[in-house]
Motif scaffolding. Structure first.
Motif, PDB file in Angstrom:
ATOM      1  N   CYS A   1       0.831  -1.210   0.000  1.00  0.00           N
ATOM      2  CA  CYS A   1       0.000   0.000   0.000  1.00  0.00           C
ATOM      3  C   CYS A   1       0.863   1.256   0.000  1.00  0.00           C
ATOM      4  O   CYS A   1       0.519   2.255  -0.658  1.00  0.00           O
ATOM      5  CB  CYS A   1      -0.965  -0.008   1.178  1.00  0.00           C
ATOM      6  SG  CYS A   1      -0.223  -0.131   2.811  1.00  0.00           S
TER       7      CYS A   1
ATOM      8  N   ASP B   1      -5.669  -2.818  -0.865  1.00  0.00           N
ATOM      9  CA  ASP B   1      -5.963  -2.939   0.560  1.00  0.00           C
ATOM     10  C   ASP B   1      -4.825  -2.331   1.355  1.00  0.00           C
ATOM     11  O   ASP B   1      -3.768  -1.989   0.808  1.00  0.00           O
ATOM     12  CB  ASP B   1      -6.195  -4.403   0.961  1.00  0.00           C
ATOM     13  CG  ASP B   1      -5.096  -5.324   0.447  1.00  0.00           C
ATOM     14  OD1 ASP B   1      -3.911  -4.951   0.559  1.00  0.00           O
ATOM     15  OD2 ASP B   1      -5.421  -6.402  -0.071  1.00  0.00           O
TER      16      ASP B   1
ATOM     17  N   GLU C   1     -14.899  -2.875   6.550  1.00  0.00           N
ATOM     18  CA  GLU C   1     -13.621  -3.038   5.863  1.00  0.00           C
ATOM     19  C   GLU C   1     -12.696  -3.905   6.705  1.00  0.00           C
ATOM     20  O   GLU C   1     -12.646  -3.762   7.926  1.00  0.00           O
ATOM     21  CB  GLU C   1     -12.973  -1.681   5.607  1.00  0.00           C
ATOM     22  CG  GLU C   1     -13.732  -0.817   4.621  1.00  0.00           C
ATOM     23  CD  GLU C   1     -12.981   0.467   4.310  1.00  0.00           C
ATOM     24  OE1 GLU C   1     -11.746   0.407   4.161  1.00  0.00           O
ATOM     25  OE2 GLU C   1     -13.625   1.522   4.227  1.00  0.00           O
TER      26      GLU C   1
END
Length: 379
Positions: free
Chosen positions: A29, A41, A77
């Motif tokens: 990320c 993600d 999430e």
């Protein structure tokens, strides 16, 4: 570079910091943000132990306590939170025998695969980049963190991931990293076929799939059915469709796509599709009649992929599918009960329906019960 973190990620980091721990986003990320890409993600690394993380959040899943990983669920999430760790000895070229939790992020970053994946970030301390990952991003270079021989011996899947990142990002591979990866490529035999399939599919569906050629040229993947050879540049003209590009890969390497699919333990649908394409690849339709005759016995997906692999678009197939012309037994205006009334029974019903269908495909205007009874009565 301005890092804009999702509120859920900010909440995780702030909660951990308020509890007296450290927390950073880490790995892919960070890399993607620096490349102005949207991360798929966010992974968080922390100084706190898994048991401590579980007590801080109302909803968690213990997805990998042995390796220090807890999935925190916020606003629907999933965010993986993993404790800083070092890895023990690797005996299977994939998994460490044990892990040791540590309090220093520098020790955690030292175990990671490539410099561009070994960076961490939080709003208080900014980017932690101990291995010049930002320089390698700017120079579009892939290199391991430390000794490539050690990194690949620890986890042989990193060899395939190296070529996958090169294909996805369009990055060159640092000379020593490339040389070592090719020498150690036989270790890939120790990796599960499913994991190999995942990396292989991501590679061939990238913008630069032929960057895997140095690995293919060594024959390193012969153990799963992929022969030694090179992937042709014209694969880039094909849609980024797993099935089409996989078949093209097998074809370029003069290998059997269905057999490779089975060896890689992919879904059965892919193997079945490859067998269908094998049967019709040299008979790609050029007319609606030919298309209907193929659709009689093969799936529309196989016909579509056959057209694409032969350099055609899907217009012919779409026109055929959108027409009112029959090409399946279910499209006939006669059925098995009608044939029973005519004295046809047993296996002869199926055989007769197939003959009728072929007749109707060639003569769509005859798809009425009267004409079909007359046809079947005269054969």
């Amino acid at each position: 570079m301005l890092f804009s973190l999702k509120n859920s990620v900010k909440t995780v980091i702030e909660t951990i910091e308020n509890a007296g721990g450290e927390a950073f986003i880490v790995g892919g990320c960070v890399r993607d943000i620096l490349l102005s890409r949207t991360p798929e993600d966010f992974d968080v690394t922390t100084s706190l132990l898994p048991e401590e993380i579980i007590t801080l959040f109302p909803k968690t899943v213990a997805t990998g306590l042995k390796h220090g990983t807890v999935t925190v669920i916020i606003d629907k999430e999933n965010i993986e939170v993993t404790t800083y760790r070092t890895d023990g000895n690797y005996t299977d070229s994939r998994h460490p025998e044990n892990v040791n939790f540590v309090k220093n992020i520098s020790e955690d970053l030292a175990r990671r695969d490539f410099t561009i994946n070994a960076m961490a970030y939080n709003e208080n301390k900014g980017i932690i980049d101990l291995y010049k990952g930002q320089d390698d991003l700017n120079n579009r270079i892939l290199r391991t963190v430390g000794d490539p021989k050690k990194r690949f011996k620890e986890d042989a899947l990193r060899i395939l991931r190296l070529f996958r990142f090169s294909a996805q990002l369009g990055f060159n591979i640092e000379e020593n990293t490339l040389k070592t990866a090719l020498i150690m490529a036989p270790l890939l035999k120790n990796i599960s076929r499913e994991r190999i399939a995942v990396e292989l599919f991501k590679t061939i569906c990238s913008d630069n799939p032929t960057r895997i050629n140095p690995l293919l040229e060594t024959g390193a993947l012969e153990f799963c059915g992929l022969g030694k050879g090179l992937l042709n540049e014209n694969i880039c003209s094909l849609p980024k469709d797993r099935n089409v590009r996989f078949y093209k890969l097998a074809s370029d390497l003069k290998s059997n796509a269905a057999q490779i699919s089975e060896q890689l333990k992919t879904d059965k649908k892919l193997s079945t599709l490859c067998k269908e394409i094998d049967a019709i690849i040299n008979n790609s339709p050029t007319t609606r009649l030919q298309c209907k005759l193929l659709l009689k016995d093969f799936s529309a997906e196989a016909v579509k992929d056959c057209l694409i692999l032969n350099g055609n678009d899907e217009t012919l197939l779409n026109d055929t599918l959108n027409s009112d012309e029959p090409f399946l037994i279910s499209h006939l205006n006669i059925n098995g009960e009608d044939l029973l009334k005519l004295g046809i029974s047993g296996k002869a019903i199926g055989e007769s329906l197939n003959k009728i269908l072929t007749y109707v495909i060639k003569n769509p205007d005859k798809n009425n019960k009267e004409s079909l009874i007359k046809f079947i009565s005269n054969i």
